[in-house]
Structures are given as structure tokens and as C-alpha cells.
Design an enzyme around this catalytic site. Structure first.
Site, mmCIF file in Angstrom:
data_model
loop_
_atom_site.group_PDB
_atom_site.id
_atom_site.type_symbol
_atom_site.label_atom_id
_atom_site.label_comp_id
_atom_site.label_asym_id
_atom_site.label_seq_id
_atom_site.Cartn_x
_atom_site.Cartn_y
_atom_site.Cartn_z
ATOM 1 N N GLY A 1 -16.649 -3.876 2.564
ATOM 2 C CA GLY A 1 -16.685 -3.833 4.013
ATOM 3 C C GLY A 1 -15.689 -2.821 4.542
ATOM 4 N N GLN B 1 -10.163 1.202 10.392
ATOM 5 C CA GLN B 1 -9.733 1.599 9.046
ATOM 6 C C GLN B 1 -9.998 3.074 8.757
ATOM 7 O OE1 GLN B 1 -11.809 -1.927 7.028
ATOM 8 N NE2 GLN B 1 -10.028 -1.541 5.745
ATOM 9 N N CYS C 1 -8.148 -5.770 0.719
ATOM 10 C CA CYS C 1 -8.517 -4.908 1.838
ATOM 11 C C CYS C 1 -8.261 -3.457 1.450
ATOM 12 C CB CYS C 1 -7.673 -5.281 3.056
ATOM 13 S SG CYS C 1 -8.008 -4.264 4.504
ATOM 14 N N LEU C 2 -9.216 -2.579 1.755
ATOM 15 C CA LEU C 2 -9.037 -1.163 1.396
ATOM 16 C C LEU C 2 -7.835 -0.548 2.109
ATOM 17 C CD1 LEU C 2 -12.738 0.105 1.384
ATOM 18 C CD2 LEU C 2 -11.297 -0.466 -0.584
ATOM 19 N N HIS D 1 -13.614 -11.047 7.884
ATOM 20 C CA HIS D 1 -12.536 -10.102 7.573
ATOM 21 C C HIS D 1 -12.694 -8.816 8.399
ATOM 22 C CE1 HIS D 1 -9.840 -7.988 4.476
ATOM 23 N NE2 HIS D 1 -10.349 -6.998 5.174
ATOM 24 N N GLU D 2 -13.929 -8.281 8.454
ATOM 25 C CA GLU D 2 -14.145 -7.012 9.165
ATOM 26 C C GLU D 2 -14.028 -7.201 10.674
ATOM 27 O OE1 GLU D 2 -13.872 -4.479 7.428
ATOM 28 O OE2 GLU D 2 -14.207 -5.505 5.539
ATOM 29 N N HIS E 1 -10.543 -7.063 11.760
ATOM 30 C CA HIS E 1 -9.998 -5.703 11.879
ATOM 31 C C HIS E 1 -10.148 -5.168 13.307
ATOM 32 C CE1 HIS E 1 -8.611 -4.298 7.993
ATOM 33 N NE2 HIS E 1 -9.695 -4.734 7.380
#
Ligand code: NI
Length: 151
Positions: A45, A50, A87-88, A129-130, A133
Site C-alpha cells: 500500500g 508518502q 511501512c515503506l 493503515h493507508e 496516512h
């Protein structure tokens, strides 16, 4: 095109993203680039902030194909589940996070159509999660409450 991923503690990750009014060519291109970036980084995701875009767009693929959602919102949730997340934007860290086990999400797809999606398991987790963000919330914010870091 692969975009640079913003990492913690960049303040861009803490800003609240703005709603998108129109699905323009720029947004379709952005979605495509975000998916490419996510796949290249082996992620499941990615959210606008991000990649330095303060707009409400997320992409997700937990193995069932790509999903792009504009202005996504959780309209209902059920149950609780605790599992490991990463998380990226926070490379090298992961930890247990308790989230709703099932969520119903609404949003607009790239055709400009409103869709409603019922999800559970890993997809429900990725969506939560996304969407976090977009509010400037990171999974590490939950670690104290959820019981700490995983190995
Ligand atoms: Ni993340």
C-alpha cells in the site's frame, strides 16, 4: 515512473491530506506512478503523503490486484485484530498494531465512480493503515498501546 518515498521523520508524513475534487489526468498518472513505486519497493500500500503529495489518494494491492481509492473513508468497522505491520516510510521497523478486523470503505475510483468495499483480514488492515496516512497518522503511533515492537 518510480517516485521517491518520503520517510520518517519528514513532516510531510504528519500533514493532513486534502480532498481531491476532480479525477484529472494528473491524478490518473499519479496513481499509476504510486502503484509502480509500491511494487518496486515490495509494498502492499501507498498513500499520497508518502510520495510528497498532500492529497487524499491511496493505492493498495495485497495480492488480489491493484486498487486505487480517492477520498477514501471508513464508514463502518467490526471486531479487532492484532497483527504485525510495517511501512515503506519507516524502513526497518515493524510492530504489532490492533485494528478493526473488518472495515467497510467508500471512495471514488479512477473512473470517478463512487465505490463501496467490504474488507477483512490483510486488506482491511492495509486500507486502515493507508487511510491513516491521509490523517498524518503512522503505525508507530499505536505501538505503545498495542504492546510494542515485533522482532
Ligand atoms: Ni505506511
Amino acid at each position: 515512473m518510480i517516485l521517491p518515498i518520503v520517510t520518517e521523520p519528514n513532516p510531510l508524513l504528519r500533514q493532513k491530506a486534502q480532498p481531491l475534487k476532480k479525477i484529472s489526468k494528473r491524478i490518473r498518472k499519479l496513481a499509476q506512478n504510486m502503484l509502480e513505486t509500491m511494487y518496486a519497493a515490495d509494498g502492499v500500500g501507498l498513500a499520497g503523503p508518502q510520495v510528497g503529495v498532500g492529497e487524499r489518494i491511496i493505492v493498495v494491492d495485497v495480492g488480489n490486484g491493484p486498487l486505487t481509492l480517492i477520498n477514501p473513508e471508513i464508514i463502518s468497522n467490526m471486531g479487532q485484530e492484532r497483527d504485525v505491520e510495517g511501512c515503506l516510510s519507516i524502513p526497518g521497523r515493524n510492530g504489532y498494531v490492533t485494528r478493526a478486523a473488518k472495515v467497510k470503505v467508500t471512495g471514488v475510483n479512477l473512473d470517478g465512480r463512487r465505490i463501496e468495499l467490504e474488507s477483512e483480514g490483510f486488506l482491511a488492515r492495509a486500507l486502515q493503515h493507508e487511510i491513516d496516512h491521509l490523517e498524518g497518522i503512522l503505525f508507530i503511533d499505536y505501538l505503545d498501546r498495542a504492546g510494542g515492537e515485533a522482532d
